[in-house]
Design an enzyme around this catalytic site. Structure first.
Site, mmCIF file in Angstrom:
data_model
loop_
_atom_site.group_PDB
_atom_site.id
_atom_site.type_symbol
_atom_site.label_atom_id
_atom_site.label_comp_id
_atom_site.label_asym_id
_atom_site.label_seq_id
_atom_site.Cartn_x
_atom_site.Cartn_y
_atom_site.Cartn_z
ATOM 1 N N ARG A 22 19.729 -2.775 33.822
ATOM 2 C CA ARG A 22 19.105 -3.723 32.903
ATOM 3 C C ARG A 22 19.545 -5.089 33.381
ATOM 4 O O ARG A 22 20.695 -5.431 33.249
ATOM 5 C CB ARG A 22 19.713 -3.444 31.513
ATOM 6 C CG ARG A 22 18.871 -3.809 30.345
ATOM 7 C CD ARG A 22 19.691 -3.715 29.094
ATOM 8 N NE ARG A 22 20.626 -4.828 28.996
ATOM 9 C CZ ARG A 22 21.472 -4.984 27.972
ATOM 10 N NH1 ARG A 22 21.535 -4.099 27.024
ATOM 11 N NH2 ARG A 22 22.273 -6.040 27.925
ATOM 12 N N LYS B 295 32.284 -2.878 21.240
ATOM 13 C CA LYS B 295 32.063 -2.833 19.785
ATOM 14 C C LYS B 295 31.133 -1.679 19.382
ATOM 15 O O LYS B 295 31.397 -0.988 18.407
ATOM 16 C CB LYS B 295 31.469 -4.173 19.321
ATOM 17 C CG LYS B 295 31.272 -4.275 17.829
ATOM 18 C CD LYS B 295 30.667 -5.589 17.429
ATOM 19 C CE LYS B 295 29.229 -5.678 17.884
ATOM 20 N NZ LYS B 295 28.508 -6.851 17.429
ATOM 21 N N ARG C 118 26.562 -1.496 34.235
ATOM 22 C CA ARG C 118 25.836 -0.619 33.322
ATOM 23 C C ARG C 118 24.502 -0.165 33.934
ATOM 24 O O ARG C 118 23.681 -0.981 34.309
ATOM 25 C CB ARG C 118 25.571 -1.396 32.030
ATOM 26 C CG ARG C 118 25.370 -0.537 30.827
ATOM 27 C CD ARG C 118 25.247 -1.387 29.576
ATOM 28 N NE ARG C 118 26.496 -1.993 29.146
ATOM 29 C CZ ARG C 118 26.566 -2.993 28.267
ATOM 30 N NH1 ARG C 118 25.489 -3.496 27.732
ATOM 31 N NH2 ARG C 118 27.740 -3.483 27.919
ATOM 32 N N ARG D 180 29.299 -14.623 11.180
ATOM 33 C CA ARG D 180 29.323 -15.338 12.458
ATOM 34 C C ARG D 180 29.933 -16.724 12.297
ATOM 35 O O ARG D 180 30.231 -17.381 13.282
ATOM 36 C CB ARG D 180 27.909 -15.462 13.019
ATOM 37 C CG ARG D 180 27.441 -14.233 13.803
ATOM 38 C CD ARG D 180 25.966 -14.368 14.085
ATOM 39 N NE ARG D 180 25.479 -13.760 15.299
ATOM 40 C CZ ARG D 180 25.012 -12.519 15.400
ATOM 41 N NH1 ARG D 180 25.043 -11.708 14.376
ATOM 42 N NH2 ARG D 180 24.536 -12.074 16.548
ATOM 43 N N ARG E 217 28.351 -16.534 28.366
ATOM 44 C CA ARG E 217 28.284 -15.893 27.038
ATOM 45 C C ARG E 217 29.673 -15.485 26.560
ATOM 46 O O ARG E 217 30.027 -15.621 25.395
ATOM 47 C CB ARG E 217 27.407 -14.632 27.094
ATOM 48 C CG ARG E 217 25.937 -14.920 26.884
ATOM 49 C CD ARG E 217 25.089 -13.676 27.058
ATOM 50 N NE ARG E 217 25.514 -12.533 26.259
ATOM 51 C CZ ARG E 217 25.443 -11.263 26.671
ATOM 52 N NH1 ARG E 217 24.980 -10.959 27.840
ATOM 53 N NH2 ARG E 217 25.849 -10.297 25.882
HETATM 54 P P1 AMP Z 1 22.468 -8.990 16.797
HETATM 55 O O1 AMP Z 1 21.690 -7.708 16.649
HETATM 56 O O2 AMP Z 1 23.726 -9.014 15.985
HETATM 57 O O3 AMP Z 1 22.681 -9.373 18.229
HETATM 58 O O4 AMP Z 1 21.560 -10.141 16.168
HETATM 59 C C1 AMP Z 1 20.270 -10.429 16.670
HETATM 60 C C2 AMP Z 1 19.773 -11.748 16.099
HETATM 61 O O5 AMP Z 1 19.683 -11.661 14.663
HETATM 62 C C3 AMP Z 1 20.691 -12.958 16.329
HETATM 63 O O6 AMP Z 1 20.447 -13.555 17.575
HETATM 64 C C4 AMP Z 1 20.285 -13.879 15.184
HETATM 65 O O7 AMP Z 1 19.043 -14.497 15.437
HETATM 66 C C5 AMP Z 1 20.071 -12.882 14.047
HETATM 67 N N1 AMP Z 1 21.328 -12.635 13.277
HETATM 68 C C6 AMP Z 1 22.050 -11.471 13.225
HETATM 69 N N2 AMP Z 1 23.135 -11.604 12.436
HETATM 70 C C7 AMP Z 1 23.111 -12.885 11.961
HETATM 71 C C8 AMP Z 1 23.959 -13.646 11.128
HETATM 72 N N3 AMP Z 1 25.111 -13.135 10.633
HETATM 73 N N4 AMP Z 1 23.608 -14.934 10.846
HETATM 74 C C9 AMP Z 1 22.490 -15.470 11.348
HETATM 75 N N5 AMP Z 1 21.651 -14.821 12.171
HETATM 76 C C10 AMP Z 1 21.936 -13.531 12.493
#
Ligand code: AMP
Length: 220
Positions: A161, A14, A128, A89, A172
């Protein structure tokens, strides 16, 4: 101009596909994770609440995420289109997104699902390695090295990492597919869902995406 969402399991590519869209179409990249991290950095009370949730890997409330997203989309120049990263999400978020994008006249045109075989994703994730000096990212399984374990560009040591081991990654990956199923169905019903085979190389997947977008642009 196109507005895009990716649905992609871990290590499906992505990040790199978003970058290619940004470079090739000048789309704006909007990540809810980044918006939340920016709020945390302001050290406000709200930032503190968000930090606690993010540290535990929990979802931040729809109210907070949607208000940050609304502000960002309303303030930004969306004339070249945008890529939404990390949102929606859940089905509730998808429905709220429909309302918001209708209101600002920037509805989602394409939902790209990056499909990848689990064993390939696993190799991508576990292979990676990053240069300890210049930060270049390689993959032990897919890249060739002048000297094994050493960066081709600056000759520094490559490091791994290690938050991904096979078992955690596998869990996951499966969890992601289960959780994203309702979203996939939601966008199939809306007629804007496209499955992209992301098992081959990066440009192969990008060309599939490009063909879909360009076909519509030339018909506009
Ligand atoms: P990401 O950078 O997309 O992996 O998001 C990091 C963290 O931000 C996630 O684990 C959530 O805690 C929060 N987060 C990001 N996008 C959302 C969303 N659409 N709804 C709720 N929490 C979010």
């Amino acid at each position: 101009m196109a507005n895009v969402i990716f649905i992609a399991p871990p290590a499906a590519g992505k990040g790199v596909q978003s970058e290619l869209l940004q470079t090739n179409y000048k789309m704006l990249h909007v990540s809810t994770g980044d918006l939340l991290r920016q709020e945390v950095a302001t050290e406000t009370e709200l930032g503190g609440q968000i930090k606690l949730l993010m540290e535990q890997g929990l979802l931040v409330s729809d109210e907070i995420v949607i208000s940050l997203l609304t502000k960002k989309l309303k303030q930004s120049d969306l004339s070249q289109g945008y890529i939404l990263d990390g949102f929606p999400r859940t089905i509730e978020q998808a429905q709220r997104l429909d309302q918001l994008t209708k209101e600002i006249k920037a509805e989602i045109d394409y939902v790209f699902f990056l499909s990848v075989d689990k064993d390939i994703a696993l190799k991508r994730a576990l292979g990676r390695v990053t240069c300890s000096n210049c930060g270049t990212i390689y993959n032990e399984y897919f890249d060739t090295f002048v000297t094994p374990g050493v960066c081709n560009k600056c000759n520094s040591i490559l490091v791994k990492r290690n938050d991904d081991n096979e078992e955690i990654f596998s869990r996951r990956f499966d969890e992601y597919l289960t959780k994203s199923k309702p979203l996939i169905d939601y966008y199939i019903d809306k007629g804007i869902f496209h499955e992209i085979d992301s098992s081959k190389d990066i440009m192969n997947a990008f060309n599939q995406i490009k063909n879909i977008i360009d076909k519509d642009i030339t018909h506009d």
